[in-house]
Design an enzyme around this catalytic site. Structure first.
Site, mmCIF file in Angstrom:
data_model
loop_
_atom_site.group_PDB
_atom_site.id
_atom_site.type_symbol
_atom_site.label_atom_id
_atom_site.label_comp_id
_atom_site.label_asym_id
_atom_site.label_seq_id
_atom_site.Cartn_x
_atom_site.Cartn_y
_atom_site.Cartn_z
ATOM 1 N N GLU A 60 6.643 -11.364 5.729
ATOM 2 C CA GLU A 60 6.929 -10.832 4.283
ATOM 3 C C GLU A 60 8.624 -11.222 4.123
ATOM 4 O OE1 GLU A 60 6.687 -6.565 1.909
ATOM 5 O OE2 GLU A 60 5.684 -6.815 3.521
ATOM 6 N N ASP A 111 4.185 -6.278 6.366
ATOM 7 C CA ASP A 111 4.223 -4.897 6.657
ATOM 8 C C ASP A 111 2.717 -4.593 6.361
ATOM 9 O OD1 ASP A 111 6.785 -5.273 6.860
ATOM 10 O OD2 ASP A 111 7.159 -4.509 4.722
ATOM 11 N N TYR A 130 8.494 1.407 11.449
ATOM 12 C CA TYR A 130 8.223 0.942 10.090
ATOM 13 C C TYR A 130 8.467 2.357 9.105
ATOM 14 C CZ TYR A 130 6.129 -0.924 5.748
ATOM 15 O OH TYR A 130 5.728 -1.377 4.535
#
EC number: 5.6.2.1
Length: 752
Positions: free
Chosen positions: A9, A107, A309
């Site tokens: 990403e 992600d 994350y």
């Protein structure tokens, strides 16, 4: 050799994944003006491409570009088109041939899944698609993710696309309606959002509660006693009637008390739960870091492989996370003492929150930084490390005590708190346990009174939401998601609907919400948005169809628009009335009217409530303006204090064109005009020629400190030399930053 195409990403994540999988043996290449990474792994050739976000973006056909002429009902039913916004990425993807397998390594959330699925439209001749699911950019997690690839969750991607289309429809249609209706277009348009509107309604409702609050008087009676130490007991209840309070006070004044009961109880103060995104942002805001900035910093720390994350609702660590091993990483760091506290326990039992999900773990540190962190990065990392270690340590223990003391038939209560074991507070320095001293008492004993007080108080209005409490309220009402709530709050600020922390609505924000709620529209209520959020979840779980949900939302929007159209005149009147009010900052010295500051996107208007008054000026940028009690020595109008972020406060005449504001700092070397300090549209100060626009000579200036003229001219370029005073620092410099003068020995300049 078969080829795997890996889709990342962001560039930082792509480089780190390739670095880990290739064992540092990778090659940077270029195709169609986009860089990619090539490496071999287990006999397979791998190509890593980072997309830098979405390749396409949703929009309406060109025929709907004109806000004023477009038919809004047709806009609601219009086809939504997807235009390529990153042509370099799309061209590069189409250039790759002989791809055996595509691995989506974006992600693992709705947006990430959609970005990955979007990329498939630009690929050809691939035979298989898989997804690498990971929550931290660490060696072990990345390698495990690529060894155990899973299927792509198309339902997750569909839910993201449905949200994007619904937000586009509602935002575009209602923003156009309110902007055109109130005649606020271009940069000052009225922004309407599916989530931001009910969020703003919460802020406005709280402000109305504060403004409409009628304080009530009540009375508190307290007595300070002494038994080796002083302690205070209060009458068992607040008293509303003044005569009753005075009667009780007369009964107990100058009298000692008798202990009727004394109880002690040991209690645990439970350690905090692991960080979800919302809880992390709330704690960061308490440290003075805005949610939007905290999220940017956390994402950078994640990309650097330092934390997991940062977008998650989870508050329960999965059993697969090696909690003790992670804590041991901090033994040779600045957190050595805290890590030892955790590791030396007989058993590590982490705290658990109420929300447990399977997509990502709570936010926790995964590695130590290789280089020292600074500023917000250091603060955020410190917050996450300490929170993680605190969730693994023991609960705090306190002893709470309570005594009932009778004075002439009236009961008073004293409480105390003693820390027995600070527990997790030793690690999580952002919270404190306070001790309240209360001596050990015995039933029946007498205690000597020292001070007797009767206080008149007033009930207080509810407090404004600070950012932390607003985030919590949004979460409880299901307004937005973990990934969007911080952006919503920032947008309310950027679009001049709300300001500050605690958060206050602006007059424009109040006027907009009043125009909506006066006709009882559902767009200001959280129920409708919460319903849509639930439907997004059902799309992700393949329980609902994306197209059906979007079409249902179109029908709902038609009804909302119809309702607004029938009240167009009242909406225009309400928004215009409040938008022109501004925030009152003081009284006009000319006619005693109210001087207000009216905010626009790129400037502020400062004017008197009397339209005939000459105080009606525009101030560039969007500074904080305060009215002083002093008058300009040149024109006699009020002086104001201008406060811009990152700059020293400045006293100026309220009239921007007054010569008081145009102190000269020397002559322009180009045409001999006066060089004066000006402000850019973004509030940055610079030195500019008074003969602008004929002369365009400008010099950037330091934003902090006081600038003084020296009367000297630079021997190299002819610009005037200036003196910067910032605290104890005094620095003579040439405003031409490339000038040879500024390359002189810094030690010599510091002495000047």
């Amino acid at each position: 050799m078969s080829i795997n195409l890996i889709i990342a990403e962001k560039a930082d994540a792509g480089r780190r994944i390739a670095y880990i999988l290739s064992e540092k043996n990778m090659h940077q290449k270029k195709s169609k003006n986009i860089s990619y990474i090539e490496f071999d792994d287990n006999g397979e050739k791998n190509i890593m491409v980072a997309l830098s976000g979405h390749i396409v973006e949703s929009d309406f056909p060109e025929s709907f570009k004109d806000w004023i002429k477009s038919d809004l009902d047709k806009l609601i039913d219009s086809e939504i088109v997807y235009n390529i916004k990153n042509k370099k990425a799309s061209d590069a993807l189409q250039s790759f041939n002989d791809i055996k397998r595509v691995i989506i390594a974006t992600d693992y959330d709705r947006e990430g899944e959609l970005i990955g699925v979007e990329s498939l439209k630009f690929l050809k001749n691939y035979t298989e698609v898989k997804r690498a699911k990971f929550s931290a950019l660490t060696n072990q997690e990345i390698k495990d993710a690529f060894k155990n690839l899973i299927d792509v969750n198309y339902g997750l991607a569909d839910s993201a696309r449905a949200r994007e289309e619904i937000d586009l429809l509602w935002g575009a249609v209602l923003t156009r309606f309110f902007s055109v209706t109130s005649n606020r277009l271009w940069k000052d348009f009225i922004s309407v959002g599916r989530v931001q509107t009910p969020t703003l309604a919460l802020i406005v409702k709280r402000e109305e509660e504060i403004q409409n609050f009628i304080p009530e008087k009540y009375y508190q009676i307290s007595v300070k006693f002494n038994k080796k130490i002083d302690f205070t007991a209060r009458y068992e209840k607040d008293i509303k009637d003044k005569s009753e309070a005075e009667s009780i006070f007369n009964d107990i004044n100058n009298r000692d008390g008798t202990v009727k009961s004394y109880d002690r109880e040991e209690k645990e103060v439970y350690k905090p739960v692991p960080f979800s995104t919302t809880e992390f942002l709330r704690e960061a805001s308490r440290l003075g870091i805005t949610p939007s900035n905290a999220m940017k910093v956390a994402e950078k720390l994640y990309m650097s492989g330092l934390i997991s994350y940062p977008r998650t609702d989870n508050t329960v660590y999965q059993r697969s996370i090696p909690l003790k091993s992670i804590a041991e990483k901090f033994l040779k760091s600045d957190y050595e003492n805290e890590a030892k506290l955790v590791i030396n326990q007989e058993r590590i039992i982490p705290s658990r929150g109420k929300i447990e999900t399977t997509d990502h773990p709570p936010i926790y540190p995964v590695n130590l930084p290789q280089k020292p962190l600074n500023g917000a990065y250091k603060t955020v990392y410190d917050l996450i490390v300490r929170r993680f270690l605190a969730t693994l340590y023991k609960n705090a223990r306190i002893e709470s005590s309570r005594a009932e003391i009778e004075i002439n038939g009236h009961m008073f209560v004293a409480t105390g708190q003693r820390i027995l074991d600070p527990g997790w507070y030793e690690i999580y320095k952002f919270r404190k346990l306070n001790e309240i001293r209360l001596p050990e008492l015995k039933s029946g004993e007498s205690v000597s009174g020292r001070e007797w007080n009767l206080e008149e108080k007033e009930t207080e209005p509810p407090k404004r939401y600070d950012i932390a409490s607003l985030l919590k309220m949004m979460e409880s009402l299901n307004l937005g998601t973990k990934s969007t709530r911080h952006d919503i709050i920032q947008k309310l600020n950027d679009r001049n609907f709300a300001t500050g922390n605690p958060v206050r609505p602006t007059p424009l924000g109040i006027g907009f919400i009043k125009s909506v709620t006066s006709i009882d529209s559902d767009i200001a209520k959280p129920d409708m948005t919460a319903k849509l959020e639930k439907e997004m979840d059902e799309i992700a779980e393949n329980k609902k169809n994306e197209i059906d949900v979007v079409n249902e939302s179109r029908l709902m929007l038609h009804e909302v628009l119809k309702n607004f159209r029938s009240n167009r005149d009242s909406i225009k009147e309400t928004i215009t009335e409040y938008a022109n009010k501004g925030e009152v900052i003081g009284k006009c010295p000319i006619d005693n009217g109210d001087i207000s500051v009216i905010k626009y996107r790129n400037f502020e208007k400062i004017k008197c409530s009397n339209d005939e008054c000459k105080i009606n000026f525009n101030i560039s940028g969007t500074p904080l303006i305060q009215l002083t009690d002093k008058k300009c020595p040149v024109c006699g109008l009020p002086l104001i204090k201008i406060i811009r972020r990152g700059q020293s406060p400045e006293i100026r005449c309220i009239d921007p064109e007054c010569s008081y504001n145009k102190n000269t700092y020397g002559k322009c070397p180009s045409d001999g005009g006066d060089l004066i300090i000006r402000q850019s549209r973004y509030g940055k100060r610079f030195l500019g020629c008074s003969n602008y626009p004929k002369c365009t000579v400008t010099y950037p200036l330091p934003q902090k400190g006081i600038i003084n003229s020296t009367g000297e001219v630079c021997p190299y370029c002819g610009a005037p030399l200036l003196l910067l005073i910032n605290g104890k620092r005094r620095w003579k410099f040439c405003p031409n930053i490339k000038c040879e003068y500024n390359r002189k020995d810094k030690g010599e300049k510091a002495k000047e």
